[in-house]
Design an enzyme around this catalytic site. Structure first.
Site, PDB file in Angstrom:
ATOM      1  N   HIS A 381      15.149  13.631  16.786  1.00 20.91           N
ATOM      2  CA  HIS A 381      15.720  13.409  15.458  1.00 20.91           C
ATOM      3  C   HIS A 381      14.669  12.927  14.450  1.00 20.91           C
ATOM      4  CE1 HIS A 381      18.898  13.350  12.712  1.00 20.91           C
ATOM      5  NE2 HIS A 381      19.785  12.594  13.341  1.00 20.91           N
ATOM      6  N   ASP A 385      16.461  17.334  11.578  1.00 17.61           N
ATOM      7  CA  ASP A 385      17.701  16.768  11.058  1.00 17.61           C
ATOM      8  C   ASP A 385      18.892  17.342  11.804  1.00 17.61           C
ATOM      9  OD1 ASP A 385      16.301  15.305   9.173  1.00 17.61           O
ATOM     10  OD2 ASP A 385      16.424  16.897   7.656  1.00 17.61           O
TER      11      ASP A 385
END
Length: 410
Positions: A381, A385
């Protein structure tokens, strides 16, 4: 005059290995370039070949020892030699029965030809208490494979119980009521797998997104063309070709999923090198399917089949493992319904495939039974995204449910 045997160069950034098994014993004849020892590295097992013909001399290291590149591990003496091993020391008490370790070196015919075992096979032999001389090998040149040992162990287990129990495997600690504990040192490959996976959890901001895929279209396409495909290309048409192509489509549209972090920079690749998780005797390995985005279905299937075959016989090389920008792991072949795969550093994402299962789904307002598969995309992450990860997985889903998209780049 003796010739020194040293640990060869093992590959980029690899400086150390573990001695797995001596394939030649002192006193045995050795041909030039003949494998005499196996080494386990962080990624693969490597054979050390004899630098000259002669007689196997002294082993300077033992199985389980760690050795560095360039270290002296044995010598080869001049002469023709023989197959017999040195006689036991005079003060050694005779053993009433061969120990498991001795069994694996015993002759398959009761003569002088020793049974040569790989480290994985050796561990399986010791674990199951199987005499390797009693098993017919199905591997290259008739050598035993781990699968041969497991099959023999299963047959032994299914057979009626013998009047006398087999000797306990080496390392097993007897306990009351026949309960045993076996202590086995982790292989270097397994240690590396453990470290890398834990490092990925500690370093990356791991998150997994899921979706499900209707496999009807791919299964129908495969059923329709599999015979023609096999006849023309001499390889089986599987599902991995479809998922690899679909993944390449997604990675081109969402470049961050094919990217890597390096310090405070992000490296974007204009190519797709897919690491394909393959089960090997010593653990999971991930050979790399290079330029997967440029390869045909046939070439992808051929390369994957070759990886599987070479993983089984231990002939994958360091070069096969190097690189990779994205990983596909198919737990479905083992029956997994759903999982959260861990990324393969320094990669940033991994696609997990699972078993196909018929389930009721709503199609145009009606409930139908369809062959469905859960797919998972684990990602870092820090550079990917949630929107990008979900989009990439959705592209894969749509391409599998409508394979025509793979042809027209949609």
């Amino acid at each position: 005059m003796s010739t020194e045997v040293k640990v060869p160069v093992l590959g980029e950034s690899i400086t150390e290995a573990t001695v797995g098994e001596w394939l030649k014993q002192p006193g045995e004849a050795v041909a030039a370039d003949e494998p005499i020892c196996s080494l386990e590295t962080d990624k693969v097992a490597i054979d050390v070949n004899a630098p000259a013909a002669g007689v196997m001399g002294e082993h300077l290291v033992q199985p389980g020892d760690n050795v560095e590149v360039g270290a002296l591990i044995a010598t080869i003496e001049e002469g023709s030699g023989g197959a017999a091993k040195p006689a036991p020391k005079a003060d050694a008490a005779p053993s009433p029965a061969p120990a498991p370790a001795a069994k694996e070196e015993a002759s398959a015919e009761g003569g002088s030809d020793a049974v040569v075992l790989s480290p994985a096979v050796r561990r399986a032999v010791l674990e199951h208490g199987i005499d390797p001389a009693s098993i017919k090998g199905t591997g290259k040149d008739g050598r035993l494979t781990k699968e041969d040992v497991l099959a023999a162990a299963k047959a032994k287990k299914d057979a009626p119980a013998a009047s006398t129990s087999a000797p306990a495997p080496a390392g097993a600690a007897p306990a009351a009521g026949g309960r045993n504990i076996e202590r086995v040192k982790m292989t270097r490959l397994r240690q590396t797998i453990a470290k890398r996976l834990k490092s990925a959890q500690d370093t990356a901001a791991l998150l997994t997104t899921f979706n499900d895929v209707d496999m009807t279209a791919v299964m129908e396409t495969r059923a329709k063309y599999k015979d023609l495909f096999a006849k023309k290309h001499d390889v089986r048409l599987g599902f991995m070709g479809f998922f690899t192509k679909a993944a390449c489509l997604a990675l081109k549209d969402v470049p961050s999923v094919n990217a890597q972090m390096e310090g405070d920079e992000i490296l974007y690749h204009d190519y797709v090198d897919v690491s394909v998780a393959v089960s090997a005797p010593n653990g999971l390995v991930v050979p790399v399917l290079r330029d997967a985005d440029k390869k045909s279905f046939a070439q992808i299937e051929k390369d994957i089949a070759d990886f599987g075959s070479r993983a089984k016989d231990g002939s994958l090389t360091m070069e096969d493992m190097k690189g990779g920008t994205f990983t596909i792991s198919n737990g479905g072949v083992f029956g997994s319904l759903m999982s959260t795969p861990i990324i393969n550093p320094p990669q940033s994402a991994v696609l997990g495939l699972h078993r196909i299962e018929e389930r009721p789904v709503a199609i145009n307002g009606k409930v139908e039974i369809r062959p469905m598969m859960y797919i998972a995309l684990s990602y870092d992450h820090r550079i990917i995204d949630g929107r990008e990860a979900v989009t990439a997985l959705k592209i894969i889903k749509e391409a599998i449910e409508d394979p025509a998209r793979l042809l027209i780049d949609l």
